[in-house]
Write a protein that holds these residues in place. Structure first.
Motif, PDB file in Angstrom:
ATOM      1  N   TYR A  89       0.823  -1.202   0.000  1.00  0.00           N
ATOM      2  CA  TYR A  89       0.000   0.000   0.000  1.00  0.00           C
ATOM      3  C   TYR A  89       0.858   1.254   0.000  1.00  0.00           C
ATOM      4  O   TYR A  89       1.782   1.384   0.788  1.00  0.00           O
ATOM      5  CB  TYR A  89      -0.890   0.041   1.231  1.00  0.00           C
ATOM      6  CG  TYR A  89      -1.977  -1.013   1.224  1.00  0.00           C
ATOM      7  CD1 TYR A  89      -2.311  -1.676   2.388  1.00  0.00           C
ATOM      8  CD2 TYR A  89      -2.666  -1.335   0.066  1.00  0.00           C
ATOM      9  CE1 TYR A  89      -3.291  -2.633   2.399  1.00  0.00           C
ATOM     10  CE2 TYR A  89      -3.648  -2.301   0.070  1.00  0.00           C
ATOM     11  CZ  TYR A  89      -3.966  -2.936   1.232  1.00  0.00           C
ATOM     12  OH  TYR A  89      -4.945  -3.885   1.239  1.00  0.00           O
ATOM     13  N   THR A  90       0.549   2.167  -0.880  1.00  0.00           N
ATOM     14  CA  THR A  90       1.109   3.513  -0.807  1.00  0.00           C
ATOM     15  C   THR A  90       0.024   4.400  -0.244  1.00  0.00           C
ATOM     16  O   THR A  90      -1.064   4.481  -0.788  1.00  0.00           O
ATOM     17  CB  THR A  90       1.536   4.012  -2.199  1.00  0.00           C
ATOM     18  OG1 THR A  90       2.553   3.154  -2.700  1.00  0.00           O
ATOM     19  CG2 THR A  90       2.055   5.434  -2.091  1.00  0.00           C
ATOM     20  N   VAL A  91       0.320   5.029   0.835  1.00  0.00           N
ATOM     21  CA  VAL A  91      -0.692   5.760   1.568  1.00  0.00           C
ATOM     22  C   VAL A  91      -0.598   7.235   1.260  1.00  0.00           C
ATOM     23  O   VAL A  91       0.466   7.837   1.369  1.00  0.00           O
ATOM     24  CB  VAL A  91      -0.517   5.546   3.088  1.00  0.00           C
ATOM     25  CG1 VAL A  91      -1.548   6.365   3.850  1.00  0.00           C
ATOM     26  CG2 VAL A  91      -0.657   4.071   3.418  1.00  0.00           C
TER      27      VAL A  91
ATOM     28  N   GLU B  54       3.089   8.326   2.499  1.00  0.00           N
ATOM     29  CA  GLU B  54       3.804   7.365   3.329  1.00  0.00           C
ATOM     30  C   GLU B  54       3.822   6.037   2.611  1.00  0.00           C
ATOM     31  O   GLU B  54       2.808   5.613   2.047  1.00  0.00           O
ATOM     32  CB  GLU B  54       3.115   7.205   4.685  1.00  0.00           C
ATOM     33  CG  GLU B  54       3.160   8.448   5.545  1.00  0.00           C
ATOM     34  CD  GLU B  54       2.667   8.168   6.950  1.00  0.00           C
ATOM     35  OE1 GLU B  54       2.307   9.133   7.634  1.00  0.00           O
ATOM     36  OE2 GLU B  54       2.637   7.004   7.363  1.00  0.00           O
ATOM     37  N   GLN B  55       4.978   5.408   2.620  1.00  0.00           N
ATOM     38  CA  GLN B  55       5.084   4.089   2.027  1.00  0.00           C
ATOM     39  C   GLN B  55       4.667   3.064   3.061  1.00  0.00           C
ATOM     40  O   GLN B  55       5.297   2.927   4.093  1.00  0.00           O
ATOM     41  CB  GLN B  55       6.528   3.839   1.570  1.00  0.00           C
ATOM     42  CG  GLN B  55       6.671   2.636   0.638  1.00  0.00           C
ATOM     43  CD  GLN B  55       5.999   2.848  -0.704  1.00  0.00           C
ATOM     44  OE1 GLN B  55       5.906   3.974  -1.186  1.00  0.00           O
ATOM     45  NE2 GLN B  55       5.496   1.797  -1.317  1.00  0.00           N
ATOM     46  N   PHE B  56       3.627   2.365   2.762  1.00  0.00           N
ATOM     47  CA  PHE B  56       3.084   1.401   3.707  1.00  0.00           C
ATOM     48  C   PHE B  56       3.314   0.032   3.090  1.00  0.00           C
ATOM     49  O   PHE B  56       2.554  -0.409   2.243  1.00  0.00           O
ATOM     50  CB  PHE B  56       1.605   1.696   3.901  1.00  0.00           C
ATOM     51  CG  PHE B  56       0.873   0.759   4.808  1.00  0.00           C
ATOM     52  CD1 PHE B  56      -0.501   0.658   4.730  1.00  0.00           C
ATOM     53  CD2 PHE B  56       1.527  -0.011   5.743  1.00  0.00           C
ATOM     54  CE1 PHE B  56      -1.198  -0.190   5.557  1.00  0.00           C
ATOM     55  CE2 PHE B  56       0.844  -0.865   6.568  1.00  0.00           C
ATOM     56  CZ  PHE B  56      -0.538  -0.941   6.479  1.00  0.00           C
TER      57      PHE B  56
END
Lengths: 277, 371
Positions: free
Chosen positions: A8-10, A22-24
């Protein structure tokens, strides 16, 4: 079946505007019944890869064996018994045994339910055979859900058309399919969608492996616990009003497919078969 | 109908079997024998995003929030171990579990709702269950397949959606309304779990997927699982009035309901059919939404793949679930098919502090989000 990552990229927006990225890329902690086993396999795999001279050249393997009708129908059901195995790499591989309807151009949409072991996109069961359902709809939306361990190893699964529904503003009307398992009196365990109210019935074993092919033992479709054909366990095709035994008299034009291995052996024409190594 | 009373002593015996499962390493994190609760802290994943571990090996589908006790409630099923009702107190992390009557069903269409005096009501396919937190007592009533007012073919395995399983419940004062698939009547159940009356409904609303009761006593109905009709209201005189709005789930709002999960969008609907849109755009069938204490709403929007905080018609905060394109194999030809992974947000609620709690069916976790 698919291979993929849950990554996921948040994009988080602050109240009243403003945003940050945020890189999730780490899933929340989760406790599966076989999480400890999954971690042990990961460690063992790392050791195996480091020691194996052929690991760097390991190819992606995708194989399947089963049968498919050549006409379109609104439902399919049958008992499925997928064998549990000690997998070579349950984190990247899977073997699955399912009933399926596919439609759309070149069968690019499907509704599918059955049993699996290993990892299929975001669902995973390293140690035990689990039930699952999978759907690709007319807008290319992929849905999948784990159903947990079946109460008995040999368990009935159903998928059939139940009506038209508007799914979203972008995708509009689609045919709605009910996924069921266990008793026919049970409620659905999930819902899938396709463009058409019928599809090509398929019963199949599928294997996806990175590297050496995963063993599958023997997996039964339409058979009883003694691996014998039994009418009440058989594969059926739904015609909208009745569940018909899958045979030449009811559904003309069924073909089989298998690679060596896996192999497919008939127990009773199209109503029961098994796949094996 | 058979009424079952499960005592705490029986539950203790079952917990012994659970412990054996824990020792064998085959179960998720069950409570040790003799303990009815423990503290489960939320795991901080990122600022504003937390995760609470679910004690189940399979996904859950419905979540309820009781503001009076600041608690999340859900039912966890397992084919080999007892099903459980779980309470998670949000601000303390205290988690408690009680054994439920067993079922093989995964809970996809089951409901968990907060009833009068804080009682917890939940549905299993052919069983209505009530839990009283004050006495920690589980009671239930079972329904046979053969039901009064059942539609033709309800008990026919050749029916496309057979069975008379419970589809939804709602509360009307001290009574519980029960809708069942293929049954053209809503049962009114008293606190003693005995039916007191039946309210006829037309076929399109047999097995309503959700219900909500307005202050006037009129009943909002979502059509049954195989139907495509609009949300309707059942008047006190028994007449049915479609409201021109599609939806999947209803949240009571005094004089009306908040409808979500429909292609027509999230709207506040009153009993006269007036609809006020709360969300800036239409949502899809997979959408979920809940009211926020600030008067707005939190909505999972599948189209934008995000969870949004909406206030006065505008999105004021958003949590993006990210893209997930995958390559799948066509089951007939084996050819590659590019598809987009849909999130599996099964349900969401908002607590009294405005925090969103949602079920991620792919991660088997309840996540808490500040938006």
């Amino acid at each position: 079946m698919i291979r993929g990552r849950d990554d996921y990229t948040v994009r988080v927006m602050g109240p009243r505007g403003g945003e940050r990225l945020e890189q999730f890329d780490q899933a929340p902690t989760r406790l599966y019944e076989d999480l400890a086993v999954k971690r042990l396999f990961a460690i063992l795999l790392a050791v195996w890869i480091a020691a194996s001279p052929s690991a760097a050249n390991a190819a992606h393997v995708h194989l399947y064996a089963g049968q498919a009708a050549t006409t379109w129908w609104p439902g399919i059901d049958g008992y499925i018994r997928g064998s549990g195995t000690v997998m070579l790499n349950p984190n990247t591989n899977f073997h699955a045994h399912f009933v399926n309807l596919c439609s759309g151009g070149n069968c690019g949409q499907w509704v599918q339910i059955g049993q699996y072991q290993g990892s299929i996109s975001v669902i995973t069961s390293a140690q035990f055979v689990h039930g699952y359902w999978e759907n690709v709809d007319k807008c290319g939306i992929y849905r999948i859900q784990d159903l947990g361990r079946p109460p008995t190893p040999n368990y009935p699964y159903y998928v059939n058309f139940v009506g038209m529904v508007a799914t979203s503003p972008e995708c509009s009307a689609q045919a709605k399919y009910s996924f069921r398992q266990g008793s026919w009196t049970n409620p659905p365990v999930g819902t899938g969608y396709m463009a058409n109210n019928s599809g090509i019935p398929i019963a199949e074993t599928e294997i996806t492996s990175d590297g050496a092919r995963e063993p599958i033992n023997a997996n039964h479709f339409g058979a009883n616990h003694s691996k014998q054909y039994q009418a009440g366990y058989a594969l059926h095709i739904y015609n909208g009003a009745n569940w018909l035994l899958w045979n030449d008299a009811n559904i003309a034009g069924t073909s089989t497919f298998a690679q060596a291995p896996p192999l497919r052996t008939t127990l009773n024409q199209w109503a029961a078969f098994y796949t094996w190594d | 109908m058979k009424r079952i009373l499960r005592s705490s002593a029986a539950a203790g015996a079952i917990l012994a079997a659970v412990v054996a499962g824990v020792i064998a390493g085959t179960s998720p994190s069950w409570l040790p024998l003799g303990e009815s609760s423990r503290t489960v802290p939320a795991e901080q994943i990122r600022p504003g995003l937390m995760a609470v571990e679910l004690p189940t090996a399979t996904p859950i589908y419905d979540l309820a929030y009781d503001a009076a006790t600041d608690s999340l409630w859900y039912a966890a099923s397992d084919p080999f171990l007892p099903d459980r009702l779980v309470q998670y107190v949000v601000n303390t992390g205290k988690q408690s579990e009680w054994v439920l009557p067993d079922t093989d069903y995964n809970g996809y269409l089951s409901q968990v709702k907060i009833g009068a005096a804080g009682t917890i009501w939940l549905t299993q396919p052919y069983r209505l269950v009530r839990f009283d937190p004050r006495t920690e007592t589980v009671e239930s009533v079972e329904y046979p397949l053969d039901a009064p007012d059942a539609l033709p073919g309800a008990d026919d395995p050749n029916h496309p959606s057979p069975g008379t399983w419970i589809s939804s419940i709602a509360f009307s004062g001290d009574e519980v309304l029960v809708a069942r698939n293929n049954v053209a009547a809503i049962s009114r159940i008293g606190q003693n779990l005995i039916e007191v009356d039946r309210l006829p409904v037309p076929e399109a609303y047999a097995g309503a997927l959700d219900m909500a009761v307005a202050e006037s006593g009129e009943i909002f109905l979502v059509p049954g699982y195989t139907e495509t009709a609009d949300i309707a209201v059942r008047r006190v005189d028994g007449s049915i009035a479609p409201l021109g709005v599609e939806g999947q789930r209803l949240t009571e709002m005094g004089g009306g309901v908040f409808a979500s999960g429909g292609s027509a969008g999230g709207s506040v609907i009153d009993v006269r059919g007036g609809a006020t849109g709360l969300l800036p755009s239409a949502t899809g069938i997979d959408s979920r939404a809940a009211l926020h204490p600030d008067g707005g709403a939190i909505v999972y929007d599948p189209s934008s793949r995000s969870i949004r905080h909406v206030l006065e018609g505008s999105v004021i905060a958003e949590y993006a679930l990210g893209a997930g394109d995958l390559v799948d194999h066509n089951p007939l030809t084996g050819e590659g098919v590019v598809a987009t992974l849909a999130p599996a947000i099964h349900d969401l609620v908002v607590d009294s502090q405005g925090r969103t709690w949602f079920i991620d069916g792919h991660r088997q976790a309840i996540l808490g989000l500040d938006l």
